[in-house]
Design an enzyme around this catalytic site. Structure first.
Site, PDB file in Angstrom:
ATOM      1  N   TYR A  64       0.767  -1.023   0.108  1.00 34.16           N
ATOM      2  CA  TYR A  64      -0.059  -0.122  -0.050  1.00 34.16           C
ATOM      3  C   TYR A  64       0.688   1.481   0.065  1.00 34.16           C
ATOM      4  O   TYR A  64       0.512   2.161  -0.743  1.00 34.16           O
ATOM      5  CB  TYR A  64      -1.105  -0.008   1.189  1.00 34.16           C
ATOM      6  CG  TYR A  64      -1.868   1.164   1.313  1.00 34.16           C
ATOM      7  CD1 TYR A  64      -3.132   1.058   0.575  1.00 34.16           C
ATOM      8  CD2 TYR A  64      -1.441   2.214   2.166  1.00 34.16           C
ATOM      9  CE1 TYR A  64      -3.895   2.197   0.998  1.00 34.16           C
ATOM     10  CE2 TYR A  64      -2.499   3.254   2.347  1.00 34.16           C
ATOM     11  CZ  TYR A  64      -3.653   3.138   1.430  1.00 34.16           C
ATOM     12  OH  TYR A  64      -4.600   4.478   1.748  1.00 34.16           O
TER      13      TYR A  64
ATOM     14  N   LYS B  13       1.161   4.336  -2.589  1.00 36.95           N
ATOM     15  CA  LYS B  13       0.691   5.752  -2.596  1.00 36.95           C
ATOM     16  C   LYS B  13       1.902   6.608  -2.777  1.00 36.95           C
ATOM     17  O   LYS B  13       1.900   7.926  -3.021  1.00 36.95           O
ATOM     18  CB  LYS B  13       0.230   5.769  -1.081  1.00 36.95           C
ATOM     19  CG  LYS B  13      -1.124   5.210  -0.666  1.00 36.95           C
ATOM     20  CD  LYS B  13      -1.883   5.703  -1.738  1.00 36.95           C
ATOM     21  CE  LYS B  13      -3.461   4.925  -1.692  1.00 36.95           C
ATOM     22  NZ  LYS B  13      -4.337   5.554  -2.547  1.00 36.95           N
TER      23      LYS B  13
ATOM     24  N   ILE C  87      -8.499   8.619   8.103  1.00 35.02           N
ATOM     25  CA  ILE C  87     -10.029   9.185   7.895  1.00 35.02           C
ATOM     26  C   ILE C  87     -11.022   8.068   8.103  1.00 35.02           C
ATOM     27  O   ILE C  87     -10.941   6.894   7.887  1.00 35.02           O
ATOM     28  CB  ILE C  87     -10.200   9.469   6.409  1.00 35.02           C
ATOM     29  CG1 ILE C  87      -9.052  10.553   6.016  1.00 35.02           C
ATOM     30  CG2 ILE C  87     -11.527  10.191   6.272  1.00 35.02           C
ATOM     31  CD1 ILE C  87      -8.820  11.719   6.697  1.00 35.02           C
TER      32      ILE C  87
HETATM   33  N1  LIG Z   1      -9.635   5.971   4.878  1.00 36.98           N
HETATM   34  C1  LIG Z   1      -8.275   6.464   5.243  1.00 36.98           C
HETATM   35  O1  LIG Z   1      -7.661   6.833   6.266  1.00 36.98           O
HETATM   36  C2  LIG Z   1      -7.453   6.844   3.950  1.00 36.98           C
HETATM   37  C3  LIG Z   1      -6.194   7.397   4.326  1.00 36.98           C
HETATM   38  C4  LIG Z   1      -5.168   7.786   3.300  1.00 36.98           C
HETATM   39  C5  LIG Z   1      -5.578   7.453   1.814  1.00 36.98           C
HETATM   40  N2  LIG Z   1      -7.048   7.014   1.685  1.00 36.98           N
HETATM   41  C6  LIG Z   1      -7.198   6.746   0.386  1.00 36.98           C
HETATM   42  O2  LIG Z   1      -8.243   7.287  -0.154  1.00 36.98           O
HETATM   43  C7  LIG Z   1      -9.019   6.499  -1.163  1.00 36.98           C
HETATM   44  C8  LIG Z   1     -10.397   6.255  -0.438  1.00 36.98           C
HETATM   45  O3  LIG Z   1     -10.422   5.631   0.924  1.00 36.98           O
HETATM   46  P1  LIG Z   1     -11.521   5.093   1.606  1.00 36.98           P
HETATM   47  O4  LIG Z   1     -11.150   4.920   2.904  1.00 36.98           O
HETATM   48  O5  LIG Z   1     -12.643   5.807   1.214  1.00 36.98           O
HETATM   49  O6  LIG Z   1     -11.881   3.519   0.766  1.00 36.98           O
HETATM   50  P2  LIG Z   1     -13.197   2.690   0.981  1.00 36.98           P
HETATM   51  O7  LIG Z   1     -12.749   1.408   1.019  1.00 36.98           O
HETATM   52  O8  LIG Z   1     -14.293   3.324   1.896  1.00 36.98           O
HETATM   53  O9  LIG Z   1     -13.785   2.866  -0.569  1.00 36.98           O
HETATM   54  C9  LIG Z   1     -12.942   2.574  -1.695  1.00 36.98           C
HETATM   55  C10 LIG Z   1     -13.945   2.495  -2.689  1.00 36.98           C
HETATM   56  O10 LIG Z   1     -13.329   2.260  -3.988  1.00 36.98           O
HETATM   57  C11 LIG Z   1     -13.916   1.118  -4.808  1.00 36.98           C
HETATM   58  N3  LIG Z   1     -12.916   0.177  -5.375  1.00 36.98           N
HETATM   59  C12 LIG Z   1     -12.075  -0.804  -5.029  1.00 36.98           C
HETATM   60  N4  LIG Z   1     -11.559  -1.360  -6.066  1.00 36.98           N
HETATM   61  C13 LIG Z   1     -11.846  -0.744  -6.995  1.00 36.98           C
HETATM   62  C14 LIG Z   1     -11.863  -1.009  -8.336  1.00 36.98           C
HETATM   63  N5  LIG Z   1     -10.808  -2.003  -8.731  1.00 36.98           N
HETATM   64  N6  LIG Z   1     -12.333  -0.207  -9.420  1.00 36.98           N
HETATM   65  C15 LIG Z   1     -13.345   0.738  -9.131  1.00 36.98           C
HETATM   66  N7  LIG Z   1     -13.620   0.886  -7.792  1.00 36.98           N
HETATM   67  C16 LIG Z   1     -12.936   0.231  -6.870  1.00 36.98           C
HETATM   68  C17 LIG Z   1     -14.525   0.321  -3.608  1.00 36.98           C
HETATM   69  O11 LIG Z   1     -15.601  -0.600  -4.068  1.00 36.98           O
HETATM   70  C18 LIG Z   1     -15.210   1.286  -2.563  1.00 36.98           C
HETATM   71  O12 LIG Z   1     -16.332   1.851  -2.939  1.00 36.98           O
HETATM   72  C19 LIG Z   1      -8.115   5.219  -0.979  1.00 36.98           C
HETATM   73  O13 LIG Z   1      -7.274   5.375  -2.360  1.00 36.98           O
HETATM   74  C20 LIG Z   1      -7.370   5.202   0.009  1.00 36.98           C
HETATM   75  O14 LIG Z   1      -6.231   4.466  -0.214  1.00 36.98           O
HETATM   76  C21 LIG Z   1      -7.636   6.696   2.661  1.00 36.98           C
END
Ligand SMILES: NC(=O)c1ccc[n+]([C@@H]2O[C@H](COP(=O)([O-])OP(=O)(O)OC[C@H]3O[C@@H](n4cnc5c(N)ncnc54)[C@H](O)[C@@H]3O)[C@@H](O)[C@H]2O)c1
Length: 242
Positions: free
Chosen positions: A148, A152, A181
């Site tokens: 991961y 990133k 988040i």
């Molecule tokens: N939540 C956190 O703390 C956090 C922190 C840093 C970065 N991020 C990044 O932010 C983004 C969103 O995170 P989140 O926490 O909302 O995730 P989440 O798991 O709540 O949602 C992710 C969404 O992506 C979709 N998805 C997964 N694989 C896919 C694919 N192959 N094609 C299309 N859609 C796909 C899923 O169905 C889901 O709806 C991610 O890139 C994550 O790495 C999140």
């Protein structure tokens, strides 16, 4: 206040069916944008890792709206494992190839596939905005996240490279590096771990999906018209303590 300029803009949000992506799709819609969600868990099922799926989805957006103004590359997954796990002096497991490949495929290749498919239209239009989901762990690494964290960090390299290549067409490219988040992605962690994460941030709390959605909306707006090739940390100051 500078108006966002997002009314009637055509905005694609990948992974927009849940978490940060859903909040982002809603915030753009609040600004009057025409929002299209690409997600494997909504209908029609659109997979960012599939060139065929994404090419067809681009054709569909163009047939319906005639242009693409903003692409938010938000879809991402986690599959955590230590590179080599040692217990009582013995190696008990390693991160397997499937775990590594799955995360690289969605988080890195997916961003490449979507951006490659959308940018030709933005070049034709002489303008557009590409926003990429990085993470604090892409800046500093994280225990158990070889796959991961690498993706990133890779997304930051995409951002810098595409900012150099695409600026001359009026296409701005930036990344957002969220801290922790409160979405399904991290709610699966034990409460104790979440509390510790919150305490590590100088603001003393986890972020909400809207905190990141607001950053995307602002970066896509006219107020950010001179911001290009950068990574915006949105993490309650967590980056300072890492
Ligand atoms: N939540 C956190 O703390 C956090 C922190 C840093 C970065 N991020 C990044 O932010 C983004 C969103 O995170 P989140 O926490 O909302 O995730 P989440 O798991 O709540 O949602 C992710 C969404 O992506 C979709 N998805 C997964 N694989 C896919 C694919 N192959 N094609 C299309 N859609 C796909 C899923 O169905 C889901 O709806 C991610 O890139 C994550 O790495 C999140």
């Amino acid at each position: 206040m500078i108006p966002s300029g997002l009314r009637d803009k055509v905005v694609i949000v990948t992974g927009g069916a849940a978490g940060i992506g859903r909040a982002t799709a809603e915030r753009f819609a609040d600004e009057g944008a025409k929002v299209v969600v690409w997600d494997v868990s909504s209908e029609p099922r659109i997979d960012v890792t599939s060139r065929e799926s994404i090419d067809a989805a681009v054709a569909e957006v163009l047939a319906q709206h005639g242009r693409i103004d903003v692409l938010v590359n938000n879809a991402g997954i986690v599959r955590d494992a230590q590179l080599v796990k040692v217990k009582d002096g013995e190696i008990v497991s390693t991160m397997d190839d499937a775990t590594f490949d799955a995360v690289v495929n969605v988080n890195l290749k997916g961003v490449f596939v979507c951006t490659r498919a959308v940018v030709p239209q933005m070049i034709k239009q002489r303008g557009g905005v590409v926003l990429n989901a990085s993470s604090i762990v892409g800046l500093y690494g994280n225990f158990g996240q070889t796959n991961y964290a690498a993706t990133k960090a890779g997304v930051i390299s995409f951002t810098q490279t595409w900012a150099r290549e695409l600026g001359k067409f009026g296409i701005r490219v930036n990344a957002v590096a969220p801290g922790f988040i409160a979405t399904d992605m991290i709610k699966a962690m034990p409460q104790k771990v979440l509390d510790t994460m919150a305490q590590k941030a100088p603001l003393g709390m986890l972020g909400e999906p809207d905190d990141i959605a607001n950053a995307y909306v602002w970066l896509a707006s006219d107020a950010a018209k001179f911001i290009h090739g950068t990574v915006l940390s949105v993490d309650g100051g967590l980056v300072l303590g890492t």
